[in-house]
Design an enzyme around this catalytic site. Structure first.
Site, PDB file in Angstrom:
ATOM      1  CB  ALA A  85      63.344  48.405   6.820  1.00 36.31           C
ATOM      2  CG  ASP A 123      57.677  58.240  12.931  1.00 35.33           C
ATOM      3  OD1 ASP A 123      57.862  57.174  12.314  1.00 35.33           O
ATOM      4  OD2 ASP A 123      56.625  58.503  13.526  1.00 35.33           O
ATOM      5  N   GLY A 136      66.892  49.111  16.186  1.00 36.83           N
ATOM      6  CA  GLY A 136      66.692  47.850  15.494  1.00 36.83           C
ATOM      7  C   GLY A 136      67.842  46.889  15.711  1.00 36.83           C
ATOM      8  CD  GLN A 137      66.995  41.296  14.465  1.00 32.28           C
ATOM      9  OE1 GLN A 137      67.675  40.329  14.789  1.00 32.28           O
ATOM     10  NE2 GLN A 137      66.079  41.230  13.513  1.00 32.28           N
ATOM     11  CG  ASP A 167      65.826  37.284   1.057  1.00 30.59           C
ATOM     12  OD1 ASP A 167      65.769  38.060   2.039  1.00 30.59           O
ATOM     13  OD2 ASP A 167      65.253  36.177   1.033  1.00 30.59           O
ATOM     14  CD1 TRP A 220      65.652  34.700   5.323  1.00 32.53           C
ATOM     15  CD2 TRP A 220      66.359  32.722   6.074  1.00 32.53           C
ATOM     16  NE1 TRP A 220      65.009  33.732   4.594  1.00 32.53           N
ATOM     17  CE2 TRP A 220      65.421  32.505   5.040  1.00 32.53           C
ATOM     18  CE3 TRP A 220      66.954  31.622   6.680  1.00 32.53           C
ATOM     19  CZ2 TRP A 220      65.045  31.224   4.616  1.00 32.53           C
ATOM     20  CZ3 TRP A 220      66.585  30.352   6.255  1.00 32.53           C
ATOM     21  CH2 TRP A 220      65.636  30.157   5.243  1.00 32.53           C
ATOM     22  CE1 TYR A 242      60.687  44.238   4.452  1.00 31.08           C
ATOM     23  CE2 TYR A 242      61.104  42.084   3.479  1.00 31.08           C
ATOM     24  CZ  TYR A 242      61.546  43.194   4.172  1.00 31.08           C
ATOM     25  OH  TYR A 242      62.861  43.256   4.583  1.00 31.08           O
TER      26      TYR A 242
END
Length: 316
Positions: free
Chosen positions: A57, A33, A10-11, A99, A147, A122
């Site tokens: 996530a 997983d 992920g990022q 958030d 964000w 979510y």
């Protein structure tokens, strides 16, 4: 001390590999997983973690409305299993939340003690994950952020850059606000927490520092403000940017089955006071990401079409 990071691809996970280096073990979906809740405890226990960083996530906010079972499995049920491992091992769990646990009706930034009221699947699934961690293990650090962007995967920055290469005019929502957060800054902050945990594990005051925190870059802005900054920097770095006009529109301009909070601004003074964490500005992170994108090509697997990019503007 064994550090295990969940969410290698992920990022955030990609940047954690840079900040933590070979001091940690990084688990991809093949190794763990999160959608397969029944195997999470056993597989994670096999790594004998002392510190667990959950950077994984289910983050597709619109798709979560269509497949809530999967969103709750990844964001809540499997998170509970991770918390069980932490409790069983007496390990510390660092968990990233959002958030979106708030309804966005507050004027000004949200504090950690403000009452959550998620508006969508979510947000609700992430809030349940928080509650399960708090119930199962005392040694936790939950970090709400917002964000998140980087040069990796799919995110708002890459969507805007892609559209700015195809269109002369862009319409971006101007009545939703939050704090863009560079994944690299978030990773540096988490690495600082890990370093403190490793080097002060015998500190009797450490137990009082566990709990819930907010961390996001500053300042708060609208999607429109953020989009303007992205296009302005992209014009300087990329010769093929064609977008000449950025128009503000209301969120109602993009009909959607997903209700989003109007305000996701997070106050971050608490984590700074307790952990000595420095808050960064998102503009410096954006410069880094745009320059990186300018030197590489956006792949067709990441942004497949103008239609999918439109969807990301609506679903950011």
């Amino acid at each position: 001390m064994k550090i295990v990071v969940i969410g290698k691809q992920g990022q955030l996970g990609r940047y954690l590999q840079q900040t933590l280096g070979d001091t940690a073990v990084y688990l991809s979906r093949d190794a763990l997983d999160m959608a397969d809740t029944g195997l999470v405890f056993e597989r994670l226990m096999a790594f004998s973690p002392d510190i667990i960083v959950n950077a994984s996530a289910y983050t597709d906010t619109s798709r979560a409305e269509k497949e809530p079972g999967l969103a709750y499995a990844v964001n809540a049920a499997s998170v509970a299993e991770i918390a069980r491992v932490a409790a069983h091992r007496n390990a510390t769990l660092i968990h990233v939340s959002t958030d979106y646990v708030f309804d966005g009706e507050k004027v000004g930034g949200y504090q950690e003690n403000d009452t959550p009221n998620p508006l969508n699947v979510y947000g609700a699934s992430k809030r349940l994950g928080e509650l399960l961690i708090q119930k199962i293990t005392e040694k936790h650090i939950i970090i709400r952020t917002s964000w998140v962007f980087s040069e990796f995967g799919q995110n708002f920055v890459k969507t805007i850059v892609n559209l700015a290469k195809k269109r002369d005019e862009l319409e971006i929502v101007s009545d939703q606000f939050g704090c863009p957060t560079y994944a690299g800054h978030l990773a540096v902050m988490i690495a600082q927490l890990v370093h403190t945990l490793k080097n002060h594990q015998d500190d009797p005051e450490l137990a009082s520092k566990f709990g819930l925190y907010h961390y996001a870059d500053s300042p708060a802005c609208s999607w429109f403000d953020f989009g303007n900054a992205i296009v302005a920097l992209s014009r300087e770095a990329m010769p093929d940017i064609t977008a000449a006009r950025i128009l503000p529109v209301a969120a109602s301009h993009w009909p959607s089955n997903l209700v989003r909070p109007k305000n996701g601004e997070l106050c971050c003074q608490h984590i700074a006071a307790v952990w000595g964490v420095k808050r960064h500005d998102w503009q410096s992170g954006l410069v880094s990401v745009v320059n990186q994108l300018a030197s590489t090509e956006l792949t067709s697997t990441e942004l497949t079409s103008t239609e999918s990019a439109d969807a990301e503007i609506k679903n950011a």
